[in-house]
Design a protein around this motif. Structure first.
Motif, mmCIF file in Angstrom:
data_model
loop_
_atom_site.group_PDB
_atom_site.id
_atom_site.type_symbol
_atom_site.label_atom_id
_atom_site.label_comp_id
_atom_site.label_asym_id
_atom_site.label_seq_id
_atom_site.Cartn_x
_atom_site.Cartn_y
_atom_site.Cartn_z
ATOM 1 N N ARG A 396 0.722 -1.195 0.006
ATOM 2 C CA ARG A 396 0.093 0.080 -0.046
ATOM 3 C C ARG A 396 0.789 1.128 0.059
ATOM 4 O O ARG A 396 0.758 2.166 -0.716
ATOM 5 N N VAL A 397 1.954 1.209 0.895
ATOM 6 C CA VAL A 397 2.689 2.203 0.829
ATOM 7 C C VAL A 397 3.440 2.745 -0.365
ATOM 8 O O VAL A 397 3.597 3.585 -0.864
ATOM 9 N N GLY A 398 3.905 1.312 -1.048
ATOM 10 C CA GLY A 398 4.610 1.650 -2.319
ATOM 11 C C GLY A 398 3.767 2.077 -3.374
ATOM 12 O O GLY A 398 4.021 2.908 -4.324
ATOM 13 N N ILE A 399 2.446 1.682 -3.405
ATOM 14 C CA ILE A 399 1.540 2.234 -4.411
ATOM 15 C C ILE A 399 1.129 3.786 -4.365
ATOM 16 O O ILE A 399 1.052 4.532 -5.156
ATOM 17 N N ARG A 400 1.137 4.077 -3.177
ATOM 18 C CA ARG A 400 0.933 5.354 -2.629
ATOM 19 C C ARG A 400 2.177 6.254 -3.210
ATOM 20 O O ARG A 400 2.092 7.441 -3.805
ATOM 21 N N ARG A 401 3.224 5.853 -3.092
ATOM 22 C CA ARG A 401 4.492 6.595 -3.514
ATOM 23 C C ARG A 401 4.472 6.731 -5.316
ATOM 24 O O ARG A 401 4.855 7.487 -5.928
ATOM 25 N N LEU A 402 4.070 5.519 -5.652
ATOM 26 C CA LEU A 402 4.299 5.209 -7.240
ATOM 27 C C LEU A 402 2.973 6.222 -7.680
ATOM 28 O O LEU A 402 3.315 7.115 -8.881
ATOM 29 N N ALA A 403 2.048 6.455 -7.139
ATOM 30 C CA ALA A 403 0.941 7.105 -7.337
ATOM 31 C C ALA A 403 1.504 9.104 -7.262
ATOM 32 O O ALA A 403 1.047 9.575 -8.526
ATOM 33 N N SER A 404 2.102 9.016 -6.652
ATOM 34 C CA SER A 404 2.734 10.585 -6.398
ATOM 35 C C SER A 404 3.695 10.656 -7.677
ATOM 36 O O SER A 404 3.757 11.907 -8.285
ATOM 37 N N VAL A 405 4.585 9.632 -7.808
ATOM 38 C CA VAL A 405 5.561 9.881 -9.008
ATOM 39 C C VAL A 405 4.547 9.857 -10.261
ATOM 40 O O VAL A 405 5.217 11.005 -11.140
ATOM 41 N N LEU A 406 3.624 9.236 -10.578
ATOM 42 C CA LEU A 406 2.952 9.306 -11.821
ATOM 43 C C LEU A 406 2.206 10.495 -12.024
ATOM 44 O O LEU A 406 2.123 11.202 -12.987
ATOM 45 N N ARG A 407 1.879 11.121 -10.881
ATOM 46 C CA ARG A 407 0.872 12.397 -10.723
ATOM 47 C C ARG A 407 1.933 13.655 -11.483
ATOM 48 O O ARG A 407 1.645 14.518 -12.307
ATOM 49 N N ASP A 408 3.326 13.596 -10.614
ATOM 50 C CA ASP A 408 3.958 14.464 -11.050
ATOM 51 C C ASP A 408 4.563 14.226 -12.690
ATOM 52 O O ASP A 408 4.915 15.392 -13.317
ATOM 53 N N GLU A 409 4.685 13.028 -12.847
ATOM 54 C CA GLU A 409 5.188 12.835 -14.358
ATOM 55 C C GLU A 409 4.072 13.435 -15.432
ATOM 56 O O GLU A 409 4.273 14.116 -16.437
ATOM 57 N N LEU A 410 2.923 13.345 -15.089
ATOM 58 C CA LEU A 410 1.784 13.674 -16.131
ATOM 59 C C LEU A 410 1.596 15.234 -15.907
ATOM 60 O O LEU A 410 1.226 15.875 -16.837
ATOM 61 N N ASP A 411 1.817 15.830 -14.690
ATOM 62 C CA ASP A 411 1.861 17.211 -14.624
ATOM 63 C C ASP A 411 2.875 17.887 -15.532
ATOM 64 O O ASP A 411 2.388 18.835 -16.082
ATOM 65 N N LEU A 412 4.045 17.274 -15.414
ATOM 66 C CA LEU A 412 4.889 17.738 -16.356
ATOM 67 C C LEU A 412 4.687 17.575 -17.631
ATOM 68 O O LEU A 412 4.922 18.534 -18.626
ATOM 69 N N LEU A 413 4.236 16.629 -18.164
ATOM 70 C CA LEU A 413 3.537 16.198 -19.462
ATOM 71 C C LEU A 413 2.546 17.234 -19.974
ATOM 72 O O LEU A 413 2.709 17.968 -20.974
ATOM 73 N N GLU A 414 1.547 17.568 -19.169
ATOM 74 C CA GLU A 414 0.517 18.645 -19.131
ATOM 75 C C GLU A 414 1.095 19.852 -19.367
ATOM 76 O O GLU A 414 0.857 20.716 -20.370
ATOM 77 N N THR A 415 2.440 20.287 -18.680
ATOM 78 C CA THR A 415 2.802 21.562 -18.675
ATOM 79 C C THR A 415 3.547 21.926 -20.102
ATOM 80 O O THR A 415 3.361 22.868 -20.488
ATOM 81 N N PHE A 416 4.222 20.966 -20.406
ATOM 82 C CA PHE A 416 5.111 21.122 -21.734
ATOM 83 C C PHE A 416 4.171 21.021 -22.811
ATOM 84 O O PHE A 416 4.241 21.477 -23.884
ATOM 85 N N ALA A 417 3.037 20.060 -22.855
ATOM 86 C CA ALA A 417 2.251 20.084 -23.966
ATOM 87 C C ALA A 417 1.374 21.208 -24.049
ATOM 88 O O ALA A 417 1.164 21.451 -25.359
#
Length: 439
Positions: A396-417
């Motif tokens: 559960r802790v690992g997936i919560r951390r992974l979700a944070s990474v994925l959100r940040d990645e998608l935010d970067l993608l959104e910013t540059f797109a």
């Protein structure tokens, strides 16, 4: 006359670089193995490696078996043995395989130093440079390392939620034959596939065997997880239907412990003979000590009950993983295995699991990028999550951390797109993504 090459004519890191055989170029560290050093740090939640949870094995079961072996058969256990394996263990392996519908003779079983070794021996016997191995796409990462080390080409055949697609297999065979390629065997993991987690249906097993017979293609059936089912058993093994055209690989690494390094191959008689010779050439004989300890364990312990205990442990952890994915990453899609160790996740368009991995490790969570499981570099939108080793709380802790990474990645993608909200993990409800991509 060409001058003899000096040992100093390699690259600046390896003075013997130019002296290696051509096949050595295929020996590269897999992405899975490269992760172990980082993922083994205690602060990192590792969803990467497929390590069995050996702590669920009561230590007295093994200690007592070791003690009895040393007291009763010590001189034999510490001596060289047969290149085919200890006869009593080969008889017991028949009972293990019988749980999946296989009927065979102990003479056709060859004990190896783990099923990985059996896979290497089969490859050594059959593969010449330029030969083709058919394999699911994705497929077991180290199998591809072995095939490439023998300078073979890996041709991936698509799969879906029911396993390898027979019609796609036909098309690949037809295309390869038209191109003059030599297909040596089909490598398949039909039960709780690594990495996809799916199971080949019974109807498809029948059809794939018929395709292999019609095209004179050997089937290499790798089955490390078959007894580790959750709700219901997988269909009987392909070897239960076909004796002459299937080499079956099994192992005690997942149902007992990998440290013993004991696996086996069940092969047609002529192939068996060559496997024994190849085994003797490689290791002289598999460990007599490990074989006798496993034999004693099988003879004196409730090994079927212990496998059932492992099933319960892994089922609980799979549920913990899927529950955490539903809670923290509802915008993704994934497979739902009925056994084994793995869930195959598909990421939103634009994300690259391999490029994202260093950032995930920085956030103290590790996974295996999908590219590790394709010979052609495909799989960037996929990742394999292993639920076998971490506790449910750590998952559960690992997936919560992974979700944070994925959100940040998608935010970067959104910013540059610059095209508005691209982040499905920020949106309300479930992201309208396709089914898990297993092709």
């Amino acid at each position: 006359m060409t001058a003899k090459r000096s040992p100093q004519t390699g690259n600046n890191l390896d003075p013997w670089y130019h002296h290696y055989a051509e096949r050595a170029a295929g020996l590269r560290a897999s992405e899975v193995r490269a992760l172990f050093a980082v993922a083994s740090r205690p602060e990192v939640v590792s969803l990467a490696g497929g390590m069995p949870y050996v702590a669920a094995l009561p230590p007295d079961l093994v200690i007592n078996a070791m003690d009895r072996v040393m007291r009763q058969q010590g001189p034999v256990a510490l001596q060289y043995g047969s290149g085919q394996g200890v006869p009593v263990l080969r008889e017991q392996i028949l009972e293990v395989m019988g749980l999946e519908g296989i009927r065979a003779h102990a003479d056709d079983v060859v004990v190896t130093t783990g099923s990985q070794h059996a896979l290497e021996l089969v490859s050594k016997l059959f593969l010449d440079p330029g030969d083709v191995v058919l394999s699911e796409g994705p497929s077991y990462v180290t199998a591809m390392v072995i095939f490439k080390s023998y300078q073979a080409e890996v041709e991936h055949v698509p799969m879906d939620e029911h396993g390898l697609i027979p019609e796609a297999l036909r098309q690949h065979i037809q295309r390869l034959k038209a191109a003059g390629k030599t297909i040596k065997f089909l490598y398949t993991i039909p039960n709780f596939h690594n990495p996809a987690g799916v199971t080949l249906s019974w109807a498809r097993r029948l059809e794939i065997l018929e395709i292999a017979r019609a095209n004179d293609i050997l089937v290499l059936e790798d089955n490390p997880y078959g007894l580790l089912y959750f709700d219901q058993p997988a269909p009987d093994a392909m070897r239960s239907l076909e004796e002459d055209g299937v080499v079956y690989l099994g192992t005690f690494s997942k149902t007992l412990a990998p440290g013993f390094r004991v696996g086996w191959a069940l092969a047609p008689h002529a192939i068996r003979e060559k496997l024994v010779l190849a085994n003797e050439a490689a290791v002289l004989s598999p460990s007599s000590f490990s074989q006798l300890v496993i034999s004693e364990y099988l003879a004196t312990s409730d090994w079927k009950g212990q496998i059932n205990t492992f099933r319960g442990v892994y089922h609980e952890r799979k549920n913990a993983l899927l529950d955490a994915l539903e809670e923290y990453l509802p915008g993704l899609t994934w497979t739902n295995p009925n056994g084994g160790f793995y869930v195959w996740v598909t990421l939103p368009e634009g994300l690259d699991s391999k490029a994202m991995l260093p950032r995930a490790v920085k956030e103290l969570v590790a996974y295996t990028p999908g590219t590790a499981f394709f010979a052609d570099g495909d799989g960037r939108r996929n990742m394999r999550l292993s639920f076998c080793y971490p506790t449910p709380d750590h998952i559960r802790v690992g997936i919560r951390r992974l979700a944070s990474v994925l959100r940040d990645e998608l935010d970067l993608l959104e910013t540059f797109a610059g095209t508005g909200s691209l982040n499905p993990l920020r949106a309300e409800g479930r992201f309208n993504s396709p089914p898990p991509d297993i092709s």
